[in-house]
Design a protein around this motif. Structure first.
Motif, mmCIF file in Angstrom:
data_model
loop_
_atom_site.group_PDB
_atom_site.id
_atom_site.type_symbol
_atom_site.label_atom_id
_atom_site.label_comp_id
_atom_site.label_asym_id
_atom_site.label_seq_id
_atom_site.Cartn_x
_atom_site.Cartn_y
_atom_site.Cartn_z
ATOM 1 N N THR A 114 141.303 -41.765 -14.972
ATOM 2 C CA THR A 114 140.273 -42.763 -14.695
ATOM 3 C C THR A 114 140.899 -44.125 -14.402
ATOM 4 N N TYR A 115 141.967 -44.448 -15.106
ATOM 5 C CA TYR A 115 142.589 -45.759 -14.916
ATOM 6 C C TYR A 115 143.696 -45.745 -13.871
ATOM 7 N N SER A 116 144.287 -44.585 -13.601
ATOM 8 C CA SER A 116 145.357 -44.526 -12.599
ATOM 9 C C SER A 116 144.822 -44.198 -11.208
ATOM 10 N N ASP A 117 143.788 -43.361 -11.123
ATOM 11 C CA ASP A 117 143.235 -42.950 -9.830
ATOM 12 C C ASP A 117 141.736 -42.681 -9.996
ATOM 13 N N PRO A 118 140.937 -43.750 -10.086
ATOM 14 C CA PRO A 118 139.523 -43.578 -10.424
ATOM 15 C C PRO A 118 138.709 -42.786 -9.394
ATOM 16 N N LYS A 119 139.097 -42.834 -8.129
ATOM 17 C CA LYS A 119 138.328 -42.095 -7.116
ATOM 18 C C LYS A 119 138.449 -40.587 -7.336
ATOM 19 N N ILE A 120 139.646 -40.129 -7.662
ATOM 20 C CA ILE A 120 139.816 -38.706 -7.953
ATOM 21 C C ILE A 120 139.062 -38.345 -9.236
ATOM 22 N N ALA A 121 139.152 -39.207 -10.245
ATOM 23 C CA ALA A 121 138.433 -38.952 -11.501
ATOM 24 C C ALA A 121 136.936 -38.847 -11.245
ATOM 25 N N MET A 122 136.415 -39.728 -10.413
ATOM 26 C CA MET A 122 134.993 -39.703 -10.084
ATOM 27 C C MET A 122 134.629 -38.387 -9.377
ATOM 28 N N ASP A 123 135.464 -37.956 -8.438
ATOM 29 C CA ASP A 123 135.228 -36.690 -7.733
ATOM 30 C C ASP A 123 135.256 -35.505 -8.705
ATOM 31 N N ILE A 124 136.183 -35.535 -9.645
ATOM 32 C CA ILE A 124 136.305 -34.437 -10.610
ATOM 33 C C ILE A 124 135.085 -34.394 -11.525
ATOM 34 N N PHE A 125 134.635 -35.550 -11.984
ATOM 35 C CA PHE A 125 133.458 -35.570 -12.853
ATOM 36 C C PHE A 125 132.217 -35.067 -12.128
ATOM 37 N N ASP A 126 132.184 -35.184 -10.808
ATOM 38 C CA ASP A 126 131.035 -34.721 -10.038
ATOM 39 C C ASP A 126 131.055 -33.215 -9.798
ATOM 40 N N ARG A 127 132.145 -32.551 -10.102
ATOM 41 C CA ARG A 127 132.251 -31.098 -9.886
ATOM 42 C C ARG A 127 131.488 -30.332 -10.962
ATOM 43 N N GLY A 128 131.048 -29.146 -10.616
ATOM 44 C CA GLY A 128 130.256 -28.317 -11.527
ATOM 45 C C GLY A 128 130.983 -27.943 -12.799
ATOM 46 N N GLU A 129 132.312 -27.753 -12.712
ATOM 47 C CA GLU A 129 133.083 -27.345 -13.879
ATOM 48 C C GLU A 129 133.064 -28.406 -14.975
ATOM 49 N N CYS A 130 132.806 -29.644 -14.602
ATOM 50 C CA CYS A 130 132.872 -30.749 -15.562
ATOM 51 C C CYS A 130 131.496 -31.210 -16.041
ATOM 52 N N GLN A 131 130.450 -30.695 -15.461
ATOM 53 C CA GLN A 131 129.113 -31.167 -15.807
ATOM 54 C C GLN A 131 128.776 -30.963 -17.282
ATOM 55 N N ALA A 132 129.206 -29.880 -17.874
ATOM 56 C CA ALA A 132 128.901 -29.627 -19.288
ATOM 57 C C ALA A 132 129.536 -30.677 -20.192
ATOM 58 N N TRP A 133 130.701 -31.170 -19.793
ATOM 59 C CA TRP A 133 131.386 -32.167 -20.619
ATOM 60 C C TRP A 133 130.648 -33.501 -20.611
ATOM 61 N N LEU A 134 129.889 -33.782 -19.566
ATOM 62 C CA LEU A 134 129.223 -35.075 -19.442
ATOM 63 C C LEU A 134 128.066 -35.251 -20.418
ATOM 64 N N SER A 135 127.696 -34.194 -21.128
ATOM 65 C CA SER A 135 126.668 -34.332 -22.158
ATOM 66 C C SER A 135 127.208 -35.070 -23.382
ATOM 67 N N GLN A 136 128.530 -35.152 -23.490
ATOM 68 C CA GLN A 136 129.149 -35.912 -24.579
ATOM 69 C C GLN A 136 129.294 -37.373 -24.150
ATOM 70 N N ALA A 137 129.012 -38.254 -25.068
ATOM 71 C CA ALA A 137 128.994 -39.683 -24.751
ATOM 72 C C ALA A 137 130.334 -40.189 -24.226
ATOM 73 N N ARG A 138 131.430 -39.723 -24.808
ATOM 74 C CA ARG A 138 132.722 -40.266 -24.385
ATOM 75 C C ARG A 138 133.085 -39.848 -22.966
ATOM 76 N N PHE A 139 132.667 -38.655 -22.541
ATOM 77 C CA PHE A 139 132.928 -38.234 -21.166
ATOM 78 C C PHE A 139 132.001 -38.963 -20.196
ATOM 79 N N ALA A 140 130.749 -39.182 -20.613
ATOM 80 C CA ALA A 140 129.815 -39.934 -19.773
ATOM 81 C C ALA A 140 130.303 -41.366 -19.586
#
Length: 152
Positions: A114-140
């Motif tokens: 997130t701090y070294s390459d935020p655009k890639i991090a943003m793309d990864i968080f938008d992928r289906g494999e990561c959606q379940a993790w976003l229910s946790q506050a720290r990942f959101a």
């Protein structure tokens, strides 16, 4: 008057197509054992010593296909040691960690990303494999931070 065509050439073509289809379907079952052989061969190569990033990348892809996600993440990290800017390896490592269900390691990797390459991090968080993790506050929170960093 209606003209009739010979049926034997058509039947021959149909038989050839069916034979090719049968051969293709039979070859499906062989891919999984071929991957195991491919992984074993790559492991032999890796054990010999200095390995290029391309070999580590192929090894990581094979491990991902074999659903050995923790090992795949480790292999992708080796690619990143050799080629720190490799976008595909960053994405592959993140997805492998997300699928491995290793929460702490996935969080640390995504936090660094997130701090070294935020655009890639943003793309990864938008992928289906990561959606379940976003229910946790720290990942959101990390996802929001990646979006904010990407805007800068």
């Amino acid at each position: 008057m209606m003209m009739r065509h010979r049926r034997w050439p058509a039947i021959g073509v149909l038989a050839v197509v069916i034979a090719i289809g049968a051969f293709y379907v039979r070859s499906w079952g062989r891919s999984s054992s071929g991957d195991a052989q491919g992984i074993a061969e790559l492991e032999k190569q890796i054990s010999r010593g200095k390995v290029p990033a391309a070999t580590w990348n192929i090894y990581a892809q094979k491990l991902t296909e074999a659903k050995r996600f923790e090992d795949a993440a480790t292999a992708y990290k080796k690619v990143l040691e050799l080629e720190p800017g490799n976008r595909a390896a960053k994405t592959g490592a993140a997805i492998a960690l997300a699928k491995a269900k290793n929460e702490e390691e996935f969080y640390k990797f995504m936090s660094d990303l997130t701090y070294s390459d935020p655009k890639i991090a943003m793309d990864i968080f938008d992928r289906g494999e990561c959606q379940a993790w976003l229910s946790q506050a720290r990942f959101a929170t990390l996802q929001k931070e990646a979006r904010a960093q990407a805007m800068d």
